[in-house]
Design an enzyme around this catalytic site. Sequence first.
Site, short mmCIF file in Angstrom:
data_model
loop_
_atom_site.label_atom_id
_atom_site.label_comp_id
_atom_site.label_asym_id
_atom_site.label_seq_id
_atom_site.Cartn_x
_atom_site.Cartn_y
_atom_site.Cartn_z
N SER A 119 -13.62 1.98 -7.55
CA SER A 119 -14.77 2.11 -8.45
C SER A 119 -14.41 3.03 -9.62
O SER A 119 -14.90 2.83 -10.74
CB SER A 119 -15.99 2.65 -7.70
OG SER A 119 -15.69 3.91 -7.14
N SER A 120 -13.55 4.01 -9.39
CA SER A 120 -13.21 4.94 -10.48
C SER A 120 -12.35 4.24 -11.54
O SER A 120 -12.57 4.43 -12.74
CB SER A 120 -12.51 6.19 -9.95
OG SER A 120 -11.37 5.85 -9.21
N GLU A 171 0.83 -1.21 0.00
CA GLU A 171 0.00 0.00 0.00
C GLU A 171 0.87 1.26 0.00
O GLU A 171 1.85 1.35 0.73
CB GLU A 171 -0.88 -0.03 1.26
CG GLU A 171 -2.31 0.35 1.00
CD GLU A 171 -3.03 -0.60 0.04
OE1 GLU A 171 -3.14 -0.25 -1.16
OE2 GLU A 171 -3.46 -1.67 0.48
N HIS A 172 0.49 2.21 -0.84
CA HIS A 172 1.21 3.49 -0.99
C HIS A 172 2.65 3.25 -1.44
O HIS A 172 3.54 4.03 -1.13
CB HIS A 172 1.14 4.32 0.29
CG HIS A 172 -0.22 4.91 0.53
ND1 HIS A 172 -0.54 6.21 0.23
CD2 HIS A 172 -1.37 4.35 0.99
CE1 HIS A 172 -1.82 6.44 0.53
NE2 HIS A 172 -2.34 5.32 0.99
N SER A 206 -25.41 7.14 -16.41
CA SER A 206 -25.02 6.08 -15.49
C SER A 206 -26.27 5.60 -14.76
O SER A 206 -27.07 6.42 -14.31
CB SER A 206 -24.00 6.62 -14.49
OG SER A 206 -24.00 5.82 -13.32
N GLY A 231 -16.30 5.10 -2.99
CA GLY A 231 -15.70 5.64 -1.77
C GLY A 231 -15.30 4.58 -0.75
O GLY A 231 -15.05 4.89 0.41
N ASP A 277 -4.28 0.82 -9.51
CA ASP A 277 -5.70 0.51 -9.71
C ASP A 277 -6.01 0.26 -11.18
O ASP A 277 -6.76 -0.65 -11.54
CB ASP A 277 -6.58 1.65 -9.18
CG ASP A 277 -6.27 1.98 -7.74
OD1 ASP A 277 -5.75 1.10 -7.03
OD2 ASP A 277 -6.54 3.12 -7.33
N ASP A 284 3.01 2.29 -4.84
CA ASP A 284 3.01 2.43 -6.32
C ASP A 284 3.62 3.75 -6.77
O ASP A 284 4.40 3.79 -7.71
CB ASP A 284 1.63 2.15 -6.94
CG ASP A 284 0.51 3.06 -6.49
OD1 ASP A 284 0.71 3.88 -5.58
OD2 ASP A 284 -0.60 2.94 -7.08
N GLY A 307 -12.70 2.39 -1.25
CA GLY A 307 -11.32 1.95 -1.45
C GLY A 307 -11.22 0.72 -2.33
O GLY A 307 -10.23 -0.01 -2.29
#
Length: 360
Positions: free
Chosen positions: A105-106, A13-14, A47, A100, A150, A16, A102
């Site tokens: 989704s984006s 985590e963190h 959407s 939102g 991601d 990349d 984590g």
Amino acid sequence: MYRAPGRVNLIGEHTDYNDGFALPLAIQQGCTATVRVTDGVEIRVTSTQRADDPVVVPVAELGGVEGWGAYPVGVLWAFAERGVQLPGLDVRLDSDVPGGAGLSSSAALICALAAAVNDLLGLGLSRPDLVTLTHRTENDYVGAPTGGMDQMAALLCEADHVLLCDMRAWSGTPVPFDLGAAGLELLVVDTHARHHHADGEYADRRAACEKAAGLLGVAALRDVSLDDLDAALGRLPDDVLRRRVRHVVTEDARVLSTVELLRAGRLRDIGPLLNASQASMRDDYEITAPEVDTAVEALLGAGAHGARMTGGGFGGCVIALVPPNGVTRATNAVQRAYRKAGFAPASAFTVHPSSGAHPA
Ligand code: GLA
């Protein structure tokens, strides 16, 4: 019509944006993008999740969209920036990745759309090209300084595998992750907690890493090895920077140790690495939240082999490796601990390592 998945990150985590290593897997939840060429001169995006909020922009003026529409329009902008002449398009999106939480989704949204447009218009961009394009969408159009894991997960993951992301090479290598053979389930607990200043905190962590790399005279924290760590820490001026660096350097090492265990077929043995990652995120990187730490403790108390927060942090989701008959016990333990702490109930579900973007 393409579907791209959300992801959980098994570990790393963190790391990349420090040119380091991460180990995500695609989950079964995803976003489906249905794209049609029209004879108009506009891009129209709807959407299912935002039925009353369509976004319509002229093909000739793709700049400046804000809010949720920045994600889809930003993808088309990135194609245009590569010199693609876009026709009028009708885009429909439908996602079951909770926002939102984590779970990216984006990335699911932008990668589904990028893969669909690439195919529909016969552009022939490779998956790594689409990783670059969607990473650019998020960093240069939406303005979120994220690291690329991601998008790699959404585009490159394979079923029954995790993806070893080497973020210096921007390459992804599948590593077997056969939960069934190991007799385990991967449980995701959505804490529903989200700190409102999470975006600022993310940028702050990233800036601290860049500052530390500058002070240490390396291109990125990836270049500090475990053996060099103590000497490097001794050269940093304050305790906060020292802790941030210690997290990143030890986390990179934990990713590589996890990969070694998985390649040796020892999935059950990765629990202590997950736990060490959680402690490092909590104490050194300071990106967990009370809801996260409470869930992790409850899961371990209920017999999980290992548990940690996944994703950007400051809330979001926790993952745990549990035996199949331990899922209910683990979930109940979290709900009990949440009631005691006065938190709203969490939700929990198991995930299977799924494949990256594919025709739907
Ligand atoms: C978010 C970012 C990723 C990565 C993680 C933390 O998900 O989008 O690039 O930095 O946080 O590992």
